[in-house]
Motif scaffolding. Sequence first.
Motif, PDB file in Angstrom:
ATOM      1  N   ASP A   1       0.839  -1.196   0.000  1.00  0.00           N
ATOM      2  CA  ASP A   1       0.000   0.000   0.000  1.00  0.00           C
ATOM      3  C   ASP A   1       0.877   1.251   0.000  1.00  0.00           C
ATOM      4  N   ASP A   2       0.302   2.329  -0.491  1.00  0.00           N
ATOM      5  CA  ASP A   2       1.007   3.617  -0.482  1.00  0.00           C
ATOM      6  C   ASP A   2      -0.018   4.723  -0.230  1.00  0.00           C
ATOM      7  N   GLY A   3       0.456   5.862   0.159  1.00  0.00           N
ATOM      8  CA  GLY A   3      -0.452   6.962   0.425  1.00  0.00           C
ATOM      9  C   GLY A   3       0.264   8.302   0.368  1.00  0.00           C
ATOM     10  N   LYS A   4      -0.489   9.326   0.083  1.00  0.00           N
ATOM     11  CA  LYS A   4       0.044  10.688   0.093  1.00  0.00           C
ATOM     12  C   LYS A   4      -1.117  11.660   0.237  1.00  0.00           C
ATOM     13  N   THR A   5      -0.783  12.881   0.541  1.00  0.00           N
ATOM     14  CA  THR A   5      -1.771  13.958   0.569  1.00  0.00           C
ATOM     15  C   THR A   5      -1.816  14.608  -0.811  1.00  0.00           C
ATOM     16  N   TYR A   6      -2.987  14.985  -1.233  1.00  0.00           N
ATOM     17  CA  TYR A   6      -3.142  15.604  -2.556  1.00  0.00           C
ATOM     18  C   TYR A   6      -2.137  16.728  -2.749  1.00  0.00           C
ATOM     19  N   ASP A   7      -1.399  16.613  -3.857  1.00  0.00           N
ATOM     20  CA  ASP A   7      -0.401  17.645  -4.163  1.00  0.00           C
ATOM     21  C   ASP A   7      -0.474  18.080  -5.619  1.00  0.00           C
ATOM     22  N   GLY A   8      -1.472  17.596  -6.340  1.00  0.00           N
ATOM     23  CA  GLY A   8      -1.639  17.993  -7.729  1.00  0.00           C
ATOM     24  C   GLY A   8      -0.715  17.283  -8.695  1.00  0.00           C
ATOM     25  N   VAL A   9       0.093  16.342  -8.187  1.00  0.00           N
ATOM     26  CA  VAL A   9       1.056  15.632  -9.027  1.00  0.00           C
ATOM     27  C   VAL A   9       0.552  14.213  -9.276  1.00  0.00           C
ATOM     28  N   ALA A  10       0.577  13.768 -10.538  1.00  0.00           N
ATOM     29  CA  ALA A  10       0.121  12.424 -10.894  1.00  0.00           C
ATOM     30  C   ALA A  10       1.049  11.367 -10.281  1.00  0.00           C
ATOM     31  N   TYR A  11       0.442  10.316  -9.730  1.00  0.00           N
ATOM     32  CA  TYR A  11       1.200   9.225  -9.105  1.00  0.00           C
ATOM     33  C   TYR A  11       1.713   8.262 -10.172  1.00  0.00           C
ATOM     34  N   SER A  12       2.910   7.770  -9.964  1.00  0.00           N
ATOM     35  CA  SER A  12       3.442   6.737 -10.859  1.00  0.00           C
ATOM     36  C   SER A  12       4.303   5.769 -10.057  1.00  0.00           C
ATOM     37  N   GLY A  13       4.427   4.548 -10.565  1.00  0.00           N
ATOM     38  CA  GLY A  13       5.239   3.535  -9.894  1.00  0.00           C
ATOM     39  C   GLY A  13       4.475   2.877  -8.769  1.00  0.00           C
ATOM     40  N   GLY A  14       5.208   2.503  -7.719  1.00  0.00           N
ATOM     41  CA  GLY A  14       4.602   1.827  -6.581  1.00  0.00           C
ATOM     42  C   GLY A  14       5.477   1.965  -5.355  1.00  0.00           C
ATOM     43  N   ASN A  15       5.136   1.172  -4.347  1.00  0.00           N
ATOM     44  CA  ASN A  15       5.827   1.243  -3.061  1.00  0.00           C
ATOM     45  C   ASN A  15       6.522  -0.076  -2.733  1.00  0.00           C
ATOM     46  N   GLY A  16       6.940  -0.801  -3.770  1.00  0.00           N
ATOM     47  CA  GLY A  16       7.590  -2.087  -3.552  1.00  0.00           C
ATOM     48  C   GLY A  16       6.576  -3.206  -3.389  1.00  0.00           C
ATOM     49  N   VAL A  17       7.088  -4.418  -3.223  1.00  0.00           N
ATOM     50  CA  VAL A  17       6.230  -5.595  -3.076  1.00  0.00           C
ATOM     51  C   VAL A  17       6.769  -6.483  -1.962  1.00  0.00           C
ATOM     52  N   SER A  18       5.904  -7.359  -1.474  1.00  0.00           N
ATOM     53  CA  SER A  18       6.326  -8.394  -0.530  1.00  0.00           C
ATOM     54  C   SER A  18       6.078  -9.756  -1.167  1.00  0.00           C
ATOM     55  N   TYR A  19       6.810 -10.769  -0.690  1.00  0.00           N
ATOM     56  CA  TYR A  19       6.755 -12.104  -1.278  1.00  0.00           C
ATOM     57  C   TYR A  19       6.358 -13.128  -0.227  1.00  0.00           C
ATOM     58  N   ASP A  20       5.551 -14.093  -0.639  1.00  0.00           N
ATOM     59  CA  ASP A  20       5.164 -15.185   0.245  1.00  0.00           C
ATOM     60  C   ASP A  20       5.206 -16.482  -0.539  1.00  0.00           C
ATOM     61  N   GLY A  21       6.151 -17.364  -0.185  1.00  0.00           N
ATOM     62  CA  GLY A  21       6.217 -18.649  -0.860  1.00  0.00           C
ATOM     63  C   GLY A  21       7.601 -19.107  -1.265  1.00  0.00           C
ATOM     64  N   PHE A  22       8.621 -18.259  -1.090  1.00  0.00           N
ATOM     65  CA  PHE A  22       9.972 -18.698  -1.429  1.00  0.00           C
ATOM     66  C   PHE A  22      10.374 -19.899  -0.572  1.00  0.00           C
ATOM     67  N   VAL A  23      11.108 -20.836  -1.169  1.00  0.00           N
ATOM     68  CA  VAL A  23      11.550 -22.036  -0.460  1.00  0.00           C
ATOM     69  C   VAL A  23      13.070 -22.048  -0.366  1.00  0.00           C
ATOM     70  N   SER A  24      13.547 -22.812   0.578  1.00  0.00           N
ATOM     71  CA  SER A  24      14.974 -23.104   0.684  1.00  0.00           C
ATOM     72  C   SER A  24      15.834 -21.851   0.777  1.00  0.00           C
ATOM     73  N   GLY A  25      15.322 -20.816   1.437  1.00  0.00           N
ATOM     74  CA  GLY A  25      16.109 -19.606   1.630  1.00  0.00           C
ATOM     75  C   GLY A  25      16.227 -18.715   0.418  1.00  0.00           C
ATOM     76  N   GLU A  26      15.512 -19.014  -0.640  1.00  0.00           N
ATOM     77  CA  GLU A  26      15.595 -18.185  -1.841  1.00  0.00           C
ATOM     78  C   GLU A  26      14.890 -16.843  -1.623  1.00  0.00           C
ATOM     79  N   ASP A  27      15.196 -15.893  -2.510  1.00  0.00           N
ATOM     80  CA  ASP A  27      14.553 -14.584  -2.465  1.00  0.00           C
ATOM     81  C   ASP A  27      14.336 -14.107  -3.894  1.00  0.00           C
ATOM     82  N   GLU A  28      13.969 -12.845  -4.030  1.00  0.00           N
ATOM     83  CA  GLU A  28      13.598 -12.324  -5.346  1.00  0.00           C
ATOM     84  C   GLU A  28      14.735 -12.358  -6.360  1.00  0.00           C
ATOM     85  N   SER A  29      15.956 -12.606  -5.906  1.00  0.00           N
ATOM     86  CA  SER A  29      17.082 -12.650  -6.840  1.00  0.00           C
ATOM     87  C   SER A  29      16.984 -13.825  -7.804  1.00  0.00           C
TER      88      SER A  29
END
Length: 209
Positions: free
Chosen positions: A100-128
């Motif tokens: 989730d992300d949030g901001k106060t109205y500033d008249g500027v268009a939002y783009s991108g995101g606030n990162g992601v979280s992962y659920d399900g990696f096995v054996s110590g693996e990660d997003e790499s």
Amino acid sequence: EGSLDIGKASLTITAVDDGKTYDGVAYSGGNGVSYDGFVSGEDESVLGGSLAYGGTSQGAKDAGDYVIEASGLTSGNYDISYVEGSLDIGKADLIVTARDDGKTYDGVAYSGGNGVSYDGFVSGEDESVLGGSLAYGGTAQGAKDAGNYAIEASGLTSGNYNISYVDGLLSIAKASLTVTASDDSKTYDGITYSGGNGVTYDGFASGED
């Protein structure tokens, strides 16, 4: 004298299929074997040697289909032939959730995101271990006005994970705007006052008025 020739009976040994979900651990061994051809109530106890496993399944780690080969058993009374089994390593489930992300109205268009979280990696693996590139979409992209919008993640790939995505929420809160009535005055003229002397504003964002 005559001769008696007792020929070997045919015995088929089949490697039993096996399967698992991707866990990052290399496969070894097998899932047992089945026998077809024993006579007179005999079973594998009459065989010599030691059952061994080979094939592409040995050491296999990534999702896919592999061969399990059996070998190593001997007999003076049976002609032994082997039938391969299969190992199926299925993809593991991986859930990628846009934060989730949030901001106060500033008249500027939002783009991108606030990162992601992962659920399900096995054996110590990660997003790499993932391929592709993380991308963001949804109604959040270009959102400017106060309100709630969806942040959608996408773009990641994997040969070992079935990737599913969960949307995040962008909340744009209203900005604070103070409107102040300007003071006014006049000299008594017997006329009822109406209207006002204008207002001043404090809080406009992004050059708005």
